[in-house]
Design an enzyme around this catalytic site. Sequence first.
Site, PDB file in Angstrom:
ATOM      1  CG  HIS A 224     -42.199   2.526  13.935  1.00 29.80           C
ATOM      2  ND1 HIS A 224     -42.950   3.482  14.565  1.00 29.80           N
ATOM      3  CD2 HIS A 224     -41.995   1.553  14.873  1.00 29.80           C
ATOM      4  CE1 HIS A 224     -43.202   3.102  15.813  1.00 29.80           C
ATOM      5  NE2 HIS A 224     -42.625   1.936  16.027  1.00 29.80           N
ATOM      6  CG  HIS A 264     -50.525   7.414  12.779  1.00 31.29           C
ATOM      7  ND1 HIS A 264     -51.192   6.474  13.525  1.00 31.29           N
ATOM      8  CD2 HIS A 264     -49.322   7.593  13.356  1.00 31.29           C
ATOM      9  CE1 HIS A 264     -50.414   6.118  14.529  1.00 31.29           C
ATOM     10  NE2 HIS A 264     -49.279   6.770  14.462  1.00 31.29           N
ATOM     11  CG  ASP A 320     -41.993  10.392  12.917  1.00 32.10           C
ATOM     12  OD1 ASP A 320     -41.437  10.514  14.012  1.00 32.10           O
ATOM     13  OD2 ASP A 320     -42.495   9.323  12.517  1.00 32.10           O
TER      14      ASP A 320
HETATM   15  N1  COA Z   1     -47.837  10.159   1.475  1.00 32.66           N
HETATM   16  C1  COA Z   1     -48.674   9.896   0.438  1.00 32.66           C
HETATM   17  N2  COA Z   1     -49.624   8.939   0.475  1.00 32.66           N
HETATM   18  C2  COA Z   1     -49.737   8.213   1.597  1.00 32.66           C
HETATM   19  C3  COA Z   1     -48.922   8.444   2.716  1.00 32.66           C
HETATM   20  C4  COA Z   1     -47.949   9.453   2.620  1.00 32.66           C
HETATM   21  N3  COA Z   1     -47.131   9.712   3.644  1.00 32.66           N
HETATM   22  N4  COA Z   1     -49.268   7.588   3.682  1.00 32.66           N
HETATM   23  C5  COA Z   1     -50.258   6.831   3.185  1.00 32.66           C
HETATM   24  N5  COA Z   1     -50.554   7.203   1.933  1.00 32.66           N
HETATM   25  C6  COA Z   1     -51.576   6.615   1.067  1.00 32.66           C
HETATM   26  C7  COA Z   1     -51.070   5.283   0.537  1.00 32.66           C
HETATM   27  O1  COA Z   1     -50.389   5.449  -0.674  1.00 32.66           O
HETATM   28  C8  COA Z   1     -52.364   4.509   0.405  1.00 32.66           C
HETATM   29  O2  COA Z   1     -53.012   4.964  -0.758  1.00 32.66           O
HETATM   30  P1  COA Z   1     -53.848   3.926  -1.667  1.00 32.66           P
HETATM   31  O3  COA Z   1     -54.937   3.411  -0.773  1.00 32.66           O
HETATM   32  O4  COA Z   1     -54.310   4.781  -2.784  1.00 32.66           O
HETATM   33  O5  COA Z   1     -52.865   2.859  -2.073  1.00 32.66           O
HETATM   34  C9  COA Z   1     -53.194   4.979   1.587  1.00 32.66           C
HETATM   35  O6  COA Z   1     -52.708   6.291   1.894  1.00 32.66           O
HETATM   36  C10 COA Z   1     -53.065   4.083   2.822  1.00 32.66           C
HETATM   37  O7  COA Z   1     -51.678   3.983   3.150  1.00 32.66           O
HETATM   38  P2  COA Z   1     -51.001   2.719   3.799  1.00 32.66           P
HETATM   39  O8  COA Z   1     -49.531   2.821   3.620  1.00 32.66           O
HETATM   40  O9  COA Z   1     -51.665   1.458   3.307  1.00 32.66           O
HETATM   41  O10 COA Z   1     -51.406   2.933   5.324  1.00 32.66           O
HETATM   42  P3  COA Z   1     -50.850   2.146   6.570  1.00 32.66           P
HETATM   43  O11 COA Z   1     -51.814   2.352   7.671  1.00 32.66           O
HETATM   44  O12 COA Z   1     -50.483   0.757   6.206  1.00 32.66           O
HETATM   45  O13 COA Z   1     -49.456   2.908   6.881  1.00 32.66           O
HETATM   46  C11 COA Z   1     -47.971   4.641   7.487  1.00 32.66           C
HETATM   47  C12 COA Z   1     -49.333   3.992   7.750  1.00 32.66           C
HETATM   48  C13 COA Z   1     -47.663   5.583   8.623  1.00 32.66           C
HETATM   49  C14 COA Z   1     -46.879   3.563   7.460  1.00 32.66           C
HETATM   50  C15 COA Z   1     -48.018   5.401   6.136  1.00 32.66           C
HETATM   51  O14 COA Z   1     -48.947   6.464   6.235  1.00 32.66           O
HETATM   52  C16 COA Z   1     -46.658   5.946   5.729  1.00 32.66           C
HETATM   53  O15 COA Z   1     -45.865   5.204   5.115  1.00 32.66           O
HETATM   54  N6  COA Z   1     -46.347   7.232   6.068  1.00 32.66           N
HETATM   55  C17 COA Z   1     -45.031   7.788   5.750  1.00 32.66           C
HETATM   56  C18 COA Z   1     -44.014   7.306   6.755  1.00 32.66           C
HETATM   57  C19 COA Z   1     -44.221   7.915   8.117  1.00 32.66           C
HETATM   58  O16 COA Z   1     -44.395   9.113   8.280  1.00 32.66           O
HETATM   59  N7  COA Z   1     -44.157   7.054   9.134  1.00 32.66           N
HETATM   60  C20 COA Z   1     -44.248   7.481  10.527  1.00 32.66           C
HETATM   61  C21 COA Z   1     -45.530   7.038  11.143  1.00 32.66           C
HETATM   62  S1  COA Z   1     -45.714   7.697  12.768  1.00 32.66           S
END
Ligand code: COA
Length: 383
Positions: A224, A264, A320
């Site tokens: 987050h 996201h 971010d």
């Molecule tokens: N880099 C690489 N791959 C990513 C990614 C990233 N930043 N974010 C998501 N993915 C991939 C995941 O590995 C997953 O792949 P898969 O389906 O092959 O396993 C897919 O995209 C879905 O990701 P998931 O983590 O399940 O999505 P979510 O909706 O649960 O989570 C976030 C959303 C924001 C938590 C996630 O995108 C993330 O961890 N981003 C990095 C942290 C970040 O920037 N957070 C701030 C958010 S405002």
Amino acid sequence: MSGEVQKGLEGVVVAESQLSFIDGDEGRLIYRGHDIETLAAEASYEEVLYLLWHGSLPTADELSAFTATMAEERAVDDEVHSVLADLAAVDESPMAALRTAVSMLSASDPEPDADPEDQTARLRQGRRITAKIPTILAAYQRLRDGEEPLSPREGLSHAANFLYMLTGEEPDEVAEETLDMALILHADHGLNASTFTSMVIASTLADTYSAVAGGVGALSGPLHGGANQDVMETLIEVDRSEKDALQWVRDALDNGRKIPGFGHRVYNVKDPRAVILEEKSRELGDASGEKKWYDHANEIEQYLVEEQNFAEKGLAPNVDFYSGTVYYQLGIPVDMFTPIFAMSRVGGWVAHVLEQLEDNRIMRPRAKYTGEKDAEWVPLGDR
Ligand code: COA
């Protein structure tokens, strides 16, 4: 009722809200009908707080009364400074220090016996906490640097006051406007994890201090708000290493690492706040001649989008990704980035808590039990 598990509550609608709307396919964000681009260009953070908390844009008189009240509420007690000094001495992270300090503020609440369902008292509580967060954060940074905290200065905006209390100097127009805009961009964003946390806490009729302290805790995580700090640490790592930015990303992906600042739950396209912050990051680099932070970030974005097909996977820069480079160029320490997010998002937490309590029902989901049902009891001495 469906017994299907909605992991991460994806797609689950738990409330009606008039506060903010996100179109994740169009890349659009609206606060109470106003596009984020307009608010970022035209409004002040104080106006946005008023809009979120009171339902409409303030008149000039309303804004000046609101701003004056916020200014009166900025100071924090010596006891808070004393605890912050103790936390600084043990090198507590600023987010953890903020969480502790917010919790402490209830001890000096002038209305400790307010009815938890009294919305106007809640709003006053929320306003007091919001007014004090920059004071707490700036004091903490100064204490960590071995300096005395500064009192808020009259006549400065919320954003300018924070920068003044942090550095001891009134900020120039560019720094004030940049931070003010960043605060506007982060103020609200639907039922994100920290806002939902605050709503869950308030739904039990717990006080606003608990709801905000919970919000700070939820925001601190790297999935987050913690991501803005991680992005900057990544860019610094890239800058200091032998590798160029692209090699760093390739290695990170090969090692199964997520790229901070990308992806996201709601957006499938570039976050509109990232578009605005990218432009600001570029402008600051052009003005100072130190373009490398914007360049590193932009190079990573281009590579992921064009060569790793991130766009097709619905992965794009979120808020971010560029905010860190903006704060860094304002000279703000990296571990204050997530606290600045909290300093802004508290406006959204308070707004959603008020909205939740207009028609409250305790938040109480269920889990699908997958454990044993008829376990044999073995006395302690026989195990
Ligand atoms: N880099 C690489 N791959 C990513 C990614 C990233 N930043 N974010 C998501 N993915 C991939 C995941 O590995 C997953 O792949 P898969 O389906 O092959 O396993 C897919 O995209 C879905 O990701 P998931 O983590 O399940 O999505 P979510 O909706 O649960 O989570 C976030 C959303 C924001 C938590 C996630 O995108 C993330 O961890 N981003 C990095 C942290 C970040 O920037 N957070 C701030 C958010 S405002």
